[in-house]
Design a protein around this motif. Sequence first.
Motif, short mmCIF file in Angstrom:
data_model
loop_
_atom_site.label_atom_id
_atom_site.label_comp_id
_atom_site.label_asym_id
_atom_site.label_seq_id
_atom_site.Cartn_x
_atom_site.Cartn_y
_atom_site.Cartn_z
N ALA A 426 1.80 12.72 1.66
CA ALA A 426 0.66 12.52 1.12
C ALA A 426 0.68 11.49 0.46
O ALA A 426 1.74 10.23 0.15
N VAL A 427 -0.78 10.85 0.44
CA VAL A 427 -1.09 9.80 0.09
C VAL A 427 -1.47 9.20 -0.79
O VAL A 427 -2.90 9.93 -1.47
N TRP A 428 -1.23 8.50 -1.69
CA TRP A 428 -2.16 8.70 -2.83
C TRP A 428 -2.01 6.79 -3.55
O TRP A 428 -0.83 5.71 -2.66
N ILE A 429 -2.49 6.76 -4.37
CA ILE A 429 -3.06 5.72 -5.10
C ILE A 429 -2.23 5.93 -6.48
O ILE A 429 -3.00 6.72 -7.23
N PRO A 430 -1.57 4.85 -6.79
CA PRO A 430 -1.02 5.47 -7.82
C PRO A 430 -1.80 4.98 -9.13
O PRO A 430 -2.68 3.31 -8.95
N LYS A 431 -1.49 4.92 -10.14
CA LYS A 431 -2.74 4.34 -11.64
C LYS A 431 -1.25 3.98 -12.61
O LYS A 431 -0.36 3.64 -12.78
N PRO A 432 -2.04 2.28 -13.07
CA PRO A 432 -3.28 1.72 -13.33
C PRO A 432 -3.49 1.23 -11.95
O PRO A 432 -4.97 1.07 -10.98
N ASN A 433 -2.52 1.39 -11.35
CA ASN A 433 -3.13 0.11 -10.08
C ASN A 433 -1.82 0.27 -8.94
O ASN A 433 -0.49 0.06 -9.38
N PHE A 434 -1.81 0.10 -7.55
CA PHE A 434 -0.26 -0.19 -6.76
C PHE A 434 0.39 -1.32 -7.77
O PHE A 434 1.95 -0.74 -7.95
N GLU A 435 -0.09 -2.43 -7.90
CA GLU A 435 1.29 -3.46 -7.99
C GLU A 435 1.62 -3.49 -10.05
O GLU A 435 3.22 -3.72 -10.09
N ALA A 436 0.95 -2.37 -10.88
CA ALA A 436 1.44 -1.37 -11.85
C ALA A 436 2.19 -1.18 -12.06
O ALA A 436 3.10 -1.23 -12.61
N ALA A 437 1.64 0.03 -10.95
CA ALA A 437 2.43 1.61 -11.39
C ALA A 437 3.82 0.85 -11.22
O ALA A 437 5.02 1.09 -10.95
#
Length: 497
Positions: A426-437
């Motif tokens: 699975a490919v995902w973009i974490p919330k709120p953004n990659f760095e903060a997540a």
Amino acid sequence: MIDLKKYEVWFATGSQHLYGEETLRTVAEHSHEIVKAFSESKRIPVRVIFKPVLTTPESISNLCLEANNAPGCIGLITWMHTFSPAKMWIAGLKVLQKPFVHLHTQFNRDLPWDKIDMDFMNLNQSAHGDREFGFICTRMKKTRKVIVGHWQDEQVQEKLSIWMRAACAKLDAQGGKIARFGDNMREVAVTEGDKVEAQMQFGYSVNGFGVGDLVSYINKASDQQIDKLIKEYEEKYNVAKNLKKGGEHHPSLRDAAKIEAGLRTFLEEKSFKGFTTTFEDLHGLTQLPGLSVQRLMADGYGFGAEGDWKTSALVRAMKVMASGLKGGTSFMEDYTYHLNPSGKKVLGAHMLEVCESIAEGKPALEIKPLSIGGKADPPRLIFTAPAGHALNATIVDMGNRFRMIVNEVDVVKPDQLLPNLPVARAVWIPKPNFEAAAGAWILAGGAHHTGFSQALTSEYLEDFAEMNGIEFLLIDETTKISEFKKELRWNEAYYSL
Ligand code: MN
């Protein structure tokens, strides 16, 4: 193997004798009507049982004791249609061991502006009756979910159903058994933990078995059992040519089917709800169990790799919560990153063991080498999870408590086909953004293993964490690292009190 209809929730209406028989009859009629509406709602996953209106401390205590002892009762929905002096609830709440939700609703949605009189006022008293009940729950430090709104409102019923599903998972864990084949992956920290404390907190037990115990079941698998499974694979998956009958790797597929038959029998005979494996302990097995693990997860078993029993139990709980909902739930691992500034992404996968419930379309069944473990090449299901909302959840042992961390993510279509990737992903973009997540997750000590779900929202996990009395941290679109660090520090103080 998961059926939520065997569970029931009890609807408990609080009142008192002061109002007289006629009013109490009306109160009961109204409660019946609410119970009927919930029972008929497609959203509500369990049976809703009406209980006689509660007007004395004795009847309240008795109901709570009965709820404790009723094997199918997931908990109580409490509602004060009229004023129910809350000292009457102390003895009952003291003994109640099942979760409860406080439904802050009113029978009448609208004020009858032109007709309202004192009779209406004396009947529709939730506005202050529920406040009295809220006080005693808070004074007694009772964990409960408070749901506010009209009972016919879809959002109210949705919130109730989320709480019910979490309560089903809690009840499912009571006496639930997790089998551990082999121990932990050597030297790994986060998959360790206090199993005695976990049993006290969550209700499930974790016990180890030598992999030889499993091997003896696998060796007993019959040719008929294997043939039946091979037929099922051919119907359900796009089986690679070299794995089909006559193909050069067909014997490997028969080995995989043999492992599945044995593992299945082992788990069924001893009524396990989840299990773990470890590639460091495979003596007597021809392959690392891959296909069988993927398929058993799809049937509702919890799973954790490398001895990860906490994640196995969590995946099982998430599968109970998600039963019948759209979208799959799987064991998962944050595996590797796409750090291109135009859009940073996480590729989630595992060596083999990702549940086919998250597959978009028909999975491919192929055989590829496995670089770890020194065993024969294992057949595995390969697929990609569909785009859409999802979350990752983990439970870690902090020494003095269990901590759950949930990160909401958006699954996206991979930028390109992944023709050489031999595992499900699975490919995902974490919330709120990659760095903060990723930053928040690491600061919180979150594991690399997770329960991944495209069926659940964070509210399910929050309800589940609360009713189990564990810490809950959410990383979502509102998360800011500076605030998150404060939350970690405050929680550290709170749990040290
Ligand atoms: Mn792993």
